[in-house]
Design an enzyme around this catalytic site. Structure first.
Site, PDB file in Angstrom:
ATOM      1  N   THR A  83       2.170   7.199   0.537  1.00  0.00           N
ATOM      2  CA  THR A  83       2.103   6.460   1.803  1.00  0.00           C
ATOM      3  C   THR A  83       1.877   7.401   2.971  1.00  0.00           C
ATOM      4  O   THR A  83       1.063   7.123   3.860  1.00  0.00           O
ATOM      5  CB  THR A  83       3.382   5.633   2.015  1.00  0.00           C
ATOM      6  OG1 THR A  83       3.489   4.661   0.966  1.00  0.00           O
ATOM      7  CG2 THR A  83       3.357   4.914   3.343  1.00  0.00           C
ATOM      8  N   ASN A 169      -2.976  -0.484  -9.012  1.00  0.00           N
ATOM      9  CA  ASN A 169      -1.583  -0.415  -9.457  1.00  0.00           C
ATOM     10  C   ASN A 169      -1.116  -1.685 -10.151  1.00  0.00           C
ATOM     11  O   ASN A 169      -0.192  -1.662 -10.956  1.00  0.00           O
ATOM     12  CB  ASN A 169      -0.663  -0.118  -8.267  1.00  0.00           C
ATOM     13  CG  ASN A 169      -0.896  -1.069  -7.107  1.00  0.00           C
ATOM     14  OD1 ASN A 169      -1.985  -1.110  -6.537  1.00  0.00           O
ATOM     15  ND2 ASN A 169       0.118  -1.838  -6.741  1.00  0.00           N
ATOM     16  N   GLN A 199      -2.659   6.169  -9.230  1.00  0.00           N
ATOM     17  CA  GLN A 199      -2.553   5.713 -10.613  1.00  0.00           C
ATOM     18  C   GLN A 199      -3.522   6.428 -11.555  1.00  0.00           C
ATOM     19  O   GLN A 199      -3.597   6.079 -12.733  1.00  0.00           O
ATOM     20  CB  GLN A 199      -2.790   4.201 -10.676  1.00  0.00           C
ATOM     21  CG  GLN A 199      -1.763   3.369  -9.930  1.00  0.00           C
ATOM     22  CD  GLN A 199      -0.376   3.439 -10.548  1.00  0.00           C
ATOM     23  OE1 GLN A 199      -0.213   3.792 -11.719  1.00  0.00           O
ATOM     24  NE2 GLN A 199       0.641   3.113  -9.766  1.00  0.00           N
ATOM     25  N   SER A 219       1.038  10.698  -5.681  1.00  0.00           N
ATOM     26  CA  SER A 219       2.486  10.466  -5.598  1.00  0.00           C
ATOM     27  C   SER A 219       3.181  11.040  -6.822  1.00  0.00           C
ATOM     28  O   SER A 219       2.745  10.799  -7.958  1.00  0.00           O
ATOM     29  CB  SER A 219       2.769   8.963  -5.493  1.00  0.00           C
ATOM     30  OG  SER A 219       4.149   8.713  -5.527  1.00  0.00           O
ATOM     31  N   GLY A 220       4.274  11.770  -6.601  1.00  0.00           N
ATOM     32  CA  GLY A 220       4.987  12.389  -7.708  1.00  0.00           C
ATOM     33  C   GLY A 220       5.759  11.414  -8.567  1.00  0.00           C
ATOM     34  O   GLY A 220       5.776  11.520  -9.802  1.00  0.00           O
ATOM     35  N   HIS A 221       6.403  10.416  -7.948  1.00  0.00           N
ATOM     36  CA  HIS A 221       7.297   9.561  -8.733  1.00  0.00           C
ATOM     37  C   HIS A 221       6.551   8.571  -9.613  1.00  0.00           C
ATOM     38  O   HIS A 221       7.158   7.883 -10.424  1.00  0.00           O
ATOM     39  CB  HIS A 221       8.296   8.835  -7.820  1.00  0.00           C
ATOM     40  CG  HIS A 221       7.749   7.657  -7.094  1.00  0.00           C
ATOM     41  ND1 HIS A 221       7.928   6.370  -7.548  1.00  0.00           N
ATOM     42  CD2 HIS A 221       7.051   7.562  -5.947  1.00  0.00           C
ATOM     43  CE1 HIS A 221       7.355   5.529  -6.689  1.00  0.00           C
ATOM     44  NE2 HIS A 221       6.823   6.231  -5.709  1.00  0.00           N
ATOM     45  N   THR A 257      10.438  21.795   6.865  1.00  0.00           N
ATOM     46  CA  THR A 257      10.754  22.581   5.675  1.00  0.00           C
ATOM     47  C   THR A 257      10.395  21.793   4.428  1.00  0.00           C
ATOM     48  O   THR A 257      10.771  20.633   4.275  1.00  0.00           O
ATOM     49  CB  THR A 257      12.248  22.944   5.644  1.00  0.00           C
ATOM     50  OG1 THR A 257      12.568  23.664   6.831  1.00  0.00           O
ATOM     51  CG2 THR A 257      12.582  23.782   4.430  1.00  0.00           C
ATOM     52  N   CYS A 348       6.229 -11.177  -2.257  1.00  0.00           N
ATOM     53  CA  CYS A 348       7.422 -11.996  -2.170  1.00  0.00           C
ATOM     54  C   CYS A 348       7.202 -13.157  -1.210  1.00  0.00           C
ATOM     55  O   CYS A 348       6.540 -13.019  -0.193  1.00  0.00           O
ATOM     56  CB  CYS A 348       8.619 -11.170  -1.696  1.00  0.00           C
ATOM     57  SG  CYS A 348       9.114  -9.919  -2.884  1.00  0.00           S
TER      58      CYS A 348
END
Length: 750
Positions: A83, A169, A199, A219-221, A257, A348
């Protein structure tokens, strides 16, 4: 309603199949993060030895990222995730456009209609903040999710920025990158181009330096690293303005940092991904094999399953499917009860969720509203795939047993196949009254969206339909009953327009007797159906005459306020203040009402019931009518909201103490029967606790038959805590003073 649960207290193992949302952290990544926090904790900007070691860890991870995506001379900067990468890229491109004096409606900002919401929302936000005032336009896609190249070719000359994605995604659909690039650059060689690659990493080869992509966020996660870490590729010639300034870290491109533990973990993942002799990440051929096995298991449970995306347009790791007759929530609740974590990928809403991605592809509404995303990661092991397939396959017995699909299996009449069943879709209610002994049923006020469920129950339980009755008919034809008759091949003879058998004043169904009462007002053709047992009126199906929290509207062509009042007064003479009133709409999620509750909750209703002249309450009714006419959604009446709630929320740690304080506490599982079978609540609680299974669809039946003691404390539990909180509100409204809701539901017990 059954007695206490007798199934052994075994807990279902979790099967995680929602990797497109996030992934577990690889053990080597977690170890790298821990080592970094404890041993390599230095600040990469420090010049001493500890800082130099930290800097080396950071640059090693950057080098790995550069190699894996083929970045060449492109810049790689670490971010908090995709993001941030999207935001900073969009801002950089827009600032460059502003410096070039490009803006205004003639300048286009194009994005794929199926992009992650972070892209269009970022475009709209920064277009406004930076006052670029460009025109944001979605690029349409076809039924396979492929971007319309002709549209791009036509609009790209006026575009300042084009945003696409390499793999979706929700659906796993990929775009033909070379063909897309050719189309864009032929039309506009200088337009800025952002490609969401989140993705793609770990699922396909990337060589970004060989393309003209200007920005590519990662994105890492989404690839087994912790949350809060990602990186951004920036083409050497692409403009870039620091989104965060300060100490000048990341070569001045992203101050602050660095998240060194996250970077170290990401580096460990990238190391495994780079290895050719490793056993963590699977070859693409193995991923396709996993997909075939998972799809076979899904088809075993749902033979009518329809894929919403398929070869050759997808990556192997995403399965997006729908099942006729099922909404996303139906399948998600079933799978979650069995410990299988999937997602709907839908937006939603207070109504039925709908996938904007599938809507953009032009797929049928039932596919969009029923879409399920099952996604696994490129590090899935054969054992994990086998466990997942077995867990999915075991659900076949559940869906057959509870008539979620129609089979030739011998029916077993259970809790939901006896007595009164209230089926709900959005704010509409249908009722199914079943006598288990005679295997006969009566349907009242069928709703189109619930027809498949009703058909499955009647056919799956081999029930004989005694009558199919509507409580009211507007001038337009009531098509739901006609469709249900056709589906069930039910052609009753000698029935009136409501479906009531002629020359029959009373219908008998086992212990129940049903009689009708003419109650016009909401419309000219309306009846109420009195449900009796041993000459006692237990409940009344009132259609839209009375709503939980309000009254039916009377401004329709055949409506009449005075007739509505007379009908209510006539009905009141035949029932008590506590007789349950069952409506065909429930806008306030209250399930039912009574004359006593209706008086308390609606001043207008109280005036009608007091037989006040129409002139004394007509103005109030007109005001409600005006509000209804202005509403974007059609309502059959206006409901006044009353404040009700659970006695209080409790968490997992409080359960034992609460049982000591209130030994009479009854734990009630309000999930639907198929969820209760797939994942019994008893397995999550101490052995001393007895669980009562009372699905929300049987709440009205329980109230009619007084199966819950208002003086006994109750703790209600569902999957997430939402339905049980709703049930608490319903019971509190009906005089239950000690009702507790388990905060977070079973999800917090797991």
């Amino acid at each position: 309603m059954t007695a206490t649960h007798s199934i052994p207290r075994t807990r279902t193992a979790e099967v995680y199949l929602d990797n497109n949302a996030t992934t577990p952290v690889l053990p080597v990544a977690a170890a790298a993060a821990m080592q970094c926090m404890q041993q390599q904790f230095g600040n990469p900007s420090s010049s001493h030895a500890t800082g130099i070691k930290a800097k080396a860890t950071l640059e090693q991870a950057r080098s790995l990222a550069r190699q894996l995506i083929g970045a060449g001379k492109g810049r790689i900067l670490f971010t908090s995730g995709a993001t941030e990468g999207i935001q900073s890229s969009v801002v950089s491109a827009m600032l460059a456009l502003r410096e070039q004096h490009r803006g205004g409606p003639a300048t286009l900002l194009l994005y794929g209609a199926t992009e992650h919401k972070a892209v269009p929302e970022s475009l709209k936000h920064w277009n406004s903040v930076l006052q670029l005032n460009a025109t944001v336009v979605a690029i349409p896609v076809d039924e396979n999710g492929q971007l319309n190249l002709a549209f791009i070719h036509q609009h790209a000359p006026a575009a300042g920025l084009i945003c696409t994605m390499i793999a979706n995604n929700e659906t796993g659909i990929t775009q033909p990158l070379a063909e897309l690039e050719s189309c864009i650059r032929q039309a506009n060689p200088t337009v800025y181009w952002l490609v969401d690659c989140v993705q793609a990493l770990g699922k396909m080869a990337l060589s970004l330096a060989e393309t003209t992509i200007d920005y590519a966020p990662f994105s890492g996660h989404k690839l087994y690293a912790p949350k809060g870490i990602g990186f951004l590729y920036v083409r050497p010639t692409a403009p870039y303005q620091p989104f965060i300034t300060g100490g000048g870290q990341e070569g001045g491109l992203r101050s602050g940092t660095e998240n060194l533990p996250g970077i170290a973990a990401l580096g460990a993942v990238l190391t495994e991904l780079q290895r050719t002799d490793g056993d963590v990440f699977q070859a693409e051929a193995m991923l396709w094999q996993y997909r075939a096995e998972l799809l076979a298991a899904l088809r075993y449970v749902f033979p009518e399953l329809v894929l919403n995306s398929d070869k050759p347009f997808i990556v192997a790791t995403t399965l997006n499917f729908s099942v006729p007759g099922f909404y996303s929530k139906d399948i998600m609740d079933l799978f979650d009860a069995a410990g299988i974590r999937i997602s709907s990928g839908s937006a939603c809403s207070s109504k039925v969720p709908s996938s904007f991605v599938l809507d953009a592809m032009g797929l049928a509404p039932w596919r969009s509203q029923g879409a399920i995303r099952l996604s696994f990661g490129p590090a899935m092991t054969p054992a994990e795939c086998s466990l997942a397939c077995n867990a999915i396959s075991t659900l076949k017995a559940v869906v057959n047993r509870h008539c979620l699909v129609v089979t030739d299996a011998t029916p077993t009449l259970e809790i939901h196949a006896s007595g009164l069943l209230q089926l709900k879709h959005e704010d509409s209610c249908s009722y199914l009254l079943i006598d288990a002994d005679s295997a006969k049923a009566i349907v009242i006020d069928p709703v189109p969206a619930l027809l498949n469920r009703i058909v499955n129950i009647i056919q799956g339980r081999q029930l004989t339909l005694l009558a199919l009755i509507d409580t009211h008919q507007h001038i337009t034809e009531h098509s739901a009953s006609k469709l249900l008759r056709q589906a069930l091949h039910f052609e009753p003879v000698n029935c009136d327009s409501f479906g009531w058998p002629l020359a029959t004043e009373q219908l008998t169904l086992g212990r129940y007797q049903l009689t009708r009462l003419s109650t016009p007002g909401h419309c000219s053709n309306a009846i109420s159906i009195l449900l009796q047992r041993q000459q006692q009126v237990l409940a009344v199906f009132v259609g839209d005459l009375i709503l939980p929290g309000g009254i039916g509207r009377t401004d329709l062509a055949d409506g009449s306020a005075s007739q509505l009042q007379q009908s209510i007064l006539q009905l009141a003479q035949q029932i008590t203040a506590d007789t349950l009133l069952l409506s065909s709409h429930d806008y306030g999620q209250r399930f039912a009402t009574t004359l006593g509750l209706a008086q308390q909750e609606s001043q207008l209703f109280a005036k009608l019931l007091a037989a006040e002249p129409v002139a004394q309450w007509q103005r109030e009714l007109n005001a409600q009518t005006a509000a209804l006419q202005q509403a974007s959604h059609y309502y059959c009446g206006l409901v006044e909201v009353a404040p009700t709630d659970a006695s209080r929320l409790i968490d997992k740690a409080e359960i034992t103490a609460l049982l000591v304080q209130q030994p009479a506490l009854q734990v009630v599982d309000v999930r639907e029967p198929h969820e209760q079978t797939a994942g019994p609540l008893a397995g999550y609680l101490p052995a001393t606790i007895k669980v009562l299974e009372l699905p929300l669809s049987k709440f009205c039946d329980a109230l009619i038959n007084q199966q819950l003691d208002p003086t006994r404390p109750l703790m209600l539990v569902c999957r997430s805590g939402n339905r049980s909180l709703l049930a608490c509100k319903v019971l509190r409204r009906f005089g239950f003073n000690s009702v507790y809701n388990l905060s977070g539901g079973m999800a917090m017990l797991a």
